[in-house]
Design a protein around this motif. Structure first.
Motif, PDB file in Angstrom:
ATOM      1  N   LEU A 247      14.376 -76.321 -18.661  1.00 32.37           N
ATOM      2  CA  LEU A 247      14.205 -77.655 -19.235  1.00 32.37           C
ATOM      3  C   LEU A 247      14.162 -78.696 -18.121  1.00 32.37           C
ATOM      4  O   LEU A 247      14.754 -78.508 -17.048  1.00 32.37           O
ATOM      5  CB  LEU A 247      15.355 -77.989 -20.195  1.00 32.37           C
ATOM      6  CG  LEU A 247      15.453 -77.137 -21.462  1.00 32.37           C
ATOM      7  CD1 LEU A 247      16.784 -77.380 -22.170  1.00 32.37           C
ATOM      8  CD2 LEU A 247      14.292 -77.438 -22.403  1.00 32.37           C
ATOM      9  N   ASP A 249      14.376 -83.056 -17.231  1.00 25.58           N
ATOM     10  CA  ASP A 249      14.797 -84.389 -17.658  1.00 25.58           C
ATOM     11  C   ASP A 249      13.797 -85.401 -17.117  1.00 25.58           C
ATOM     12  O   ASP A 249      13.425 -85.352 -15.934  1.00 25.58           O
ATOM     13  CB  ASP A 249      16.196 -84.711 -17.119  1.00 25.58           C
ATOM     14  CG  ASP A 249      16.641 -86.117 -17.492  1.00 25.58           C
ATOM     15  OD1 ASP A 249      16.978 -86.330 -18.663  1.00 25.58           O
ATOM     16  OD2 ASP A 249      16.628 -86.999 -16.609  1.00 25.58           O
ATOM     17  N   ARG A 268      14.415 -85.209 -22.759  1.00 28.21           N
ATOM     18  CA  ARG A 268      14.395 -83.843 -22.255  1.00 28.21           C
ATOM     19  C   ARG A 268      13.162 -83.142 -22.810  1.00 28.21           C
ATOM     20  O   ARG A 268      12.786 -83.346 -23.963  1.00 28.21           O
ATOM     21  CB  ARG A 268      15.668 -83.121 -22.683  1.00 28.21           C
ATOM     22  CG  ARG A 268      15.959 -81.859 -21.912  1.00 28.21           C
ATOM     23  CD  ARG A 268      17.328 -81.329 -22.242  1.00 28.21           C
ATOM     24  NE  ARG A 268      17.431 -80.909 -23.630  1.00 28.21           N
ATOM     25  CZ  ARG A 268      18.475 -80.257 -24.141  1.00 28.21           C
ATOM     26  NH1 ARG A 268      19.507 -79.997 -23.371  1.00 28.21           N
ATOM     27  NH2 ARG A 268      18.496 -79.902 -25.391  1.00 28.21           N
ATOM     28  N   SER A 307      28.931 -79.644 -33.478  1.00 26.18           N
ATOM     29  CA  SER A 307      28.575 -78.826 -32.312  1.00 26.18           C
ATOM     30  C   SER A 307      29.199 -77.439 -32.376  1.00 26.18           C
ATOM     31  O   SER A 307      28.579 -76.456 -31.939  1.00 26.18           O
ATOM     32  CB  SER A 307      28.996 -79.544 -31.032  1.00 26.18           C
ATOM     33  OG  SER A 307      30.391 -79.803 -31.022  1.00 26.18           O
ATOM     34  N   GLN A 334      19.223 -83.560 -35.032  1.00 21.82           N
ATOM     35  CA  GLN A 334      18.696 -83.484 -33.666  1.00 21.82           C
ATOM     36  C   GLN A 334      19.463 -82.487 -32.797  1.00 21.82           C
ATOM     37  O   GLN A 334      18.872 -81.736 -32.007  1.00 21.82           O
ATOM     38  CB  GLN A 334      18.767 -84.873 -33.043  1.00 21.82           C
ATOM     39  CG  GLN A 334      17.968 -85.078 -31.790  1.00 21.82           C
ATOM     40  CD  GLN A 334      16.484 -85.247 -32.045  1.00 21.82           C
ATOM     41  OE1 GLN A 334      15.715 -84.352 -31.712  1.00 21.82           O
ATOM     42  NE2 GLN A 334      16.074 -86.360 -32.617  1.00 21.82           N
ATOM     43  N   GLU A 335      20.777 -82.422 -32.955  1.00 19.66           N
ATOM     44  CA  GLU A 335      21.601 -81.563 -32.101  1.00 19.66           C
ATOM     45  C   GLU A 335      21.273 -80.086 -32.277  1.00 19.66           C
ATOM     46  O   GLU A 335      21.430 -79.295 -31.339  1.00 19.66           O
ATOM     47  CB  GLU A 335      23.087 -81.814 -32.387  1.00 19.66           C
ATOM     48  CG  GLU A 335      23.572 -83.189 -31.999  1.00 19.66           C
ATOM     49  CD  GLU A 335      23.361 -84.245 -33.065  1.00 19.66           C
ATOM     50  OE1 GLU A 335      23.935 -85.349 -32.935  1.00 19.66           O
ATOM     51  OE2 GLU A 335      22.634 -83.974 -34.047  1.00 19.66           O
ATOM     52  N   TYR A 337      18.245 -78.788 -32.826  1.00 19.49           N
ATOM     53  CA  TYR A 337      17.040 -78.495 -32.049  1.00 19.49           C
ATOM     54  C   TYR A 337      17.338 -78.539 -30.549  1.00 19.49           C
ATOM     55  O   TYR A 337      16.756 -77.768 -29.774  1.00 19.49           O
ATOM     56  CB  TYR A 337      15.933 -79.474 -32.429  1.00 19.49           C
ATOM     57  CG  TYR A 337      15.598 -79.414 -33.907  1.00 19.49           C
ATOM     58  CD1 TYR A 337      14.846 -78.373 -34.432  1.00 19.49           C
ATOM     59  CD2 TYR A 337      16.087 -80.373 -34.784  1.00 19.49           C
ATOM     60  CE1 TYR A 337      14.564 -78.302 -35.793  1.00 19.49           C
ATOM     61  CE2 TYR A 337      15.818 -80.317 -36.145  1.00 19.49           C
ATOM     62  CZ  TYR A 337      15.060 -79.272 -36.639  1.00 19.49           C
ATOM     63  OH  TYR A 337      14.798 -79.202 -37.991  1.00 19.49           O
ATOM     64  N   ASP A 338      18.255 -79.419 -30.127  1.00 13.03           N
ATOM     65  CA  ASP A 338      18.702 -79.407 -28.732  1.00 13.03           C
ATOM     66  C   ASP A 338      19.275 -78.041 -28.373  1.00 13.03           C
ATOM     67  O   ASP A 338      18.993 -77.500 -27.288  1.00 13.03           O
ATOM     68  CB  ASP A 338      19.771 -80.479 -28.502  1.00 13.03           C
ATOM     69  CG  ASP A 338      19.220 -81.891 -28.525  1.00 13.03           C
ATOM     70  OD1 ASP A 338      18.006 -82.063 -28.323  1.00 13.03           O
ATOM     71  OD2 ASP A 338      20.013 -82.831 -28.753  1.00 13.03           O
ATOM     72  N   ASP A 341      16.551 -75.485 -27.975  1.00 15.38           N
ATOM     73  CA  ASP A 341      15.901 -75.674 -26.677  1.00 15.38           C
ATOM     74  C   ASP A 341      16.698 -74.977 -25.578  1.00 15.38           C
ATOM     75  O   ASP A 341      16.143 -74.260 -24.730  1.00 15.38           O
ATOM     76  CB  ASP A 341      15.800 -77.160 -26.335  1.00 15.38           C
ATOM     77  CG  ASP A 341      14.857 -77.934 -27.240  1.00 15.38           C
ATOM     78  OD1 ASP A 341      14.027 -77.308 -27.929  1.00 15.38           O
ATOM     79  OD2 ASP A 341      14.959 -79.180 -27.262  1.00 15.38           O
ATOM     80  N   GLU A 342      18.003 -75.224 -25.563  1.00 14.44           N
ATOM     81  CA  GLU A 342      18.864 -74.687 -24.508  1.00 14.44           C
ATOM     82  C   GLU A 342      18.988 -73.174 -24.595  1.00 14.44           C
ATOM     83  O   GLU A 342      19.071 -72.494 -23.563  1.00 14.44           O
ATOM     84  CB  GLU A 342      20.244 -75.326 -24.598  1.00 14.44           C
ATOM     85  CG  GLU A 342      20.250 -76.823 -24.330  1.00 14.44           C
ATOM     86  CD  GLU A 342      21.549 -77.484 -24.730  1.00 14.44           C
ATOM     87  OE1 GLU A 342      22.475 -76.753 -25.172  1.00 14.44           O
ATOM     88  OE2 GLU A 342      21.656 -78.721 -24.634  1.00 14.44           O
ATOM     89  N   HIS A 381      10.733 -81.416 -28.408  1.00 13.26           N
ATOM     90  CA  HIS A 381      11.495 -80.161 -28.373  1.00 13.26           C
ATOM     91  C   HIS A 381      10.568 -78.985 -28.085  1.00 13.26           C
ATOM     92  O   HIS A 381       9.713 -78.642 -28.905  1.00 13.26           O
ATOM     93  CB  HIS A 381      12.213 -79.931 -29.701  1.00 13.26           C
ATOM     94  CG  HIS A 381      13.352 -80.867 -29.938  1.00 13.26           C
ATOM     95  ND1 HIS A 381      14.574 -80.710 -29.316  1.00 13.26           N
ATOM     96  CD2 HIS A 381      13.459 -81.974 -30.711  1.00 13.26           C
ATOM     97  CE1 HIS A 381      15.380 -81.684 -29.696  1.00 13.26           C
ATOM     98  NE2 HIS A 381      14.730 -82.464 -30.539  1.00 13.26           N
ATOM     99  N   SER A 383      11.266 -75.927 -28.189  1.00 16.42           N
ATOM    100  CA  SER A 383      11.548 -74.805 -29.092  1.00 16.42           C
ATOM    101  C   SER A 383      10.664 -74.844 -30.335  1.00 16.42           C
ATOM    102  O   SER A 383      10.328 -73.785 -30.898  1.00 16.42           O
ATOM    103  CB  SER A 383      13.019 -74.805 -29.510  1.00 16.42           C
ATOM    104  OG  SER A 383      13.370 -76.030 -30.134  1.00 16.42           O
TER     105      SER A 383
END
Length: 459
Positions: A247, A249, A268, A307, A334-335, A337-338, A341-342, A381, A383
């Motif tokens: 990823l 920034d 990101r 989380s 949103q969290e 999909y974050d 991604d990670e 995103h 992902s």
């Protein structure tokens, strides 16, 4: 940009005759002990000291479903939808000292005359599904309403010139380089002037960086600027089973004609290429890819999906050897999909249409606006690889869905757009009919994105 949180204990009542009671914001109201469908009247008093040379916006990161907002007895706006982040300008309404915010939220129970075959609420599985509380039952299928201010509320303090949105569109070149189109949406509430834009792009967890600076002239109003940057040796985002999901920034900073910093925004993104051909062959970064996936509906109430719960779900998915998921007939927070991604998990993203809806132009207009909202909000995103317009449509299959498909295709040319996730690739031998032995004949081929079979209950 500064942010002032309005989260915490608010007041609420159901009608004018009641006294106000305490309620936590953010939260779906059902999780606060309020089993209710319809209107809830929220109130919050807060102190502010606004500066004269700044712009102020009242920001909601998620309200389910209709809302009407007043600040200091002045109507500032209304909104429809459950997943969108939205805001209203309040510079000329915000007071120095005590302010009173009132939010009327309406999450209605649709009449049995129209539910479930002519629905008008775009809430997907949160309003109609066989796994939600009450299932398909006409009497109980809308029980345990998901209404409420379920995500953060804040006051955003911005300069007269500020960054509204950034979209990053990567293209992999045949020689191994990548070219980025950085689209910056900017608002100038000041006089026409030259503005310096500085972009800093850096790898997250690895050494790679570059900087671009542009001096551009912006008249007053809304504007878009495209800045293109070529990355010579890009680190590619991929699924966890094929490598590391790299990823980047991107930090965008703007300054005025006198060098004064005006705004900075970070986003990101990942560099990857996804293609799906007309025979449902998948290619990730130019190589054949086999998605080992499952559908996911992690919760009925998005405010509780924190989380810890997200981390647990990602861990379970990877332990189950899953490299792709379908977010089934809803849009998540949103969290989530974050985290995908990670973790390097591909996402097939459904729009929040589940089964049948009314066949009117007004509803189609609303659906078009909201499908665009979905794509705008989650565009960066890596992902997300598929936008799907509708889950198992019936009457809307040849009327609404072709329209949504064209709109989504025009909004995002970088991803695969599926007009509808249809029964043709949803095999359920042994569940609704027949026998699980039918899986030997490959029902739903060549691509299955939803399946099931009978199983023992977890007792």
């Amino acid at each position: 940009m500064k942010e002032y949180s309005l989260n915490g204990i608010w007041k609420y009542r159901l009608n004018d005759d009641e006294k106000y009671r305490d309620i936590q914001v953010p939260s779906n109201w059902y999780l606060q002990g309020l089993d209710h469908s319809g209107r809830v009247f929220y109130k919050k008093q807060f102190e502010m000291s606004p500066e004269k040379d700044k712009e102020y916006y009242l920001v909601f990161k998620g309200v389910d479903y209709f809302c009407k907002v007043k600040l200091n007895d002045q109507l500032v706006g209304d909104h429809e939808g459950y997943f969108q982040e939205f805001s209203f300008p309040v510079t000329n309404i915000l007071k120095d000292g005590e302010n009173t915010l009132e939010v009327e939220v309406n999450s209605p129970r649709e009449s049995v005359d129209i539910w479930p075959n002519e629905k008008y609420l775009i809430k997907g599985i949160f309003n109609h599904h066989d796994t939600r509380p009450g299932s398909w039952n006409p009497e109980h299928g809308q029980d345990m309403n998901t209404g409420g201010i379920w995500n953060d509320v804040l006051i955003a303090e911005k300069s007269k010139i500020y960054i509204d949105k950034i979209r990053v569109s990567p293209v992999l070149l045949e020689d191994g380089r990548a070219r980025l189109d950085v689209e910056i949406s900017l608002i100038n509430n000041d006089f026409p002037q030259y503005t310096m834009i500085d972009l800093d792009i850096s790898g997250i967890g690895f050494e790679q960086s570059s900087r671009i600076s542009k001096r551009l002239f912006f008249p007053s109003g809304k504007h878009k600027a495209h800045i293109v940057k070529t990355i010579d040796s890009p680190r590619l985002w991929t699924t966890w089973d094929r490598g590391r999901p790299y990823l980047y920034d991107l930090k965008c900073r703007i300054s005025g004609s006198e060098g004064k910093d005006l705004d900075d925004v970070s986003v990101r993104f990942g560099i990857r290429d996804i293609k799906i051909d007309d025979k449902w062959n998948w290619y990730l970064n130019g190589k054949r890819f086999f998605p080992r996936g499952t559908n996911i509906i992690p919760t009925q109430w998005l405010s509780e999906y924190n989380s810890d719960m997200i981390e647990k779900d990602i861990k379970l998915l990877k332990e189950g050897n899953v490299n792709a998921i379908r977010v089934h007939a809803h849009v998540n927070r949103q969290e989530f999909y974050d985290a995908c991604d990670e973790a390097g998990i591909l996402v097939w993203q459904d729009f929040a249409l589940q089964w049948s809806y009314r066949e009117t132009d007004d509803f189609a207009e609303n659906a078009v606006e909201q499908v665009e909202d979905m794509i705008d909000q989650f565009y960066n995103h890596p992902s997300i690889c598929v936008w799907c317009c509708h889950n198992e449509p019936s009457v809307n299959r040849n009327t609404l869905d072709p329209l949504l498909y064209k709109v989504a295709k025009a909004k995002d040319a970088t991803r695969y757009i599926d007009i509808a996730s249809d029964f043709a690739y949803h095999p359920y031998p042994g569940w609704y009919r027949s026998h699980y032995y039918e899986f030997h004949s490959l029902p739903g081929a060549p691509f299955v994105n939803e399946f099931g079979a009978q199983a023992l209950p977890n007792v």
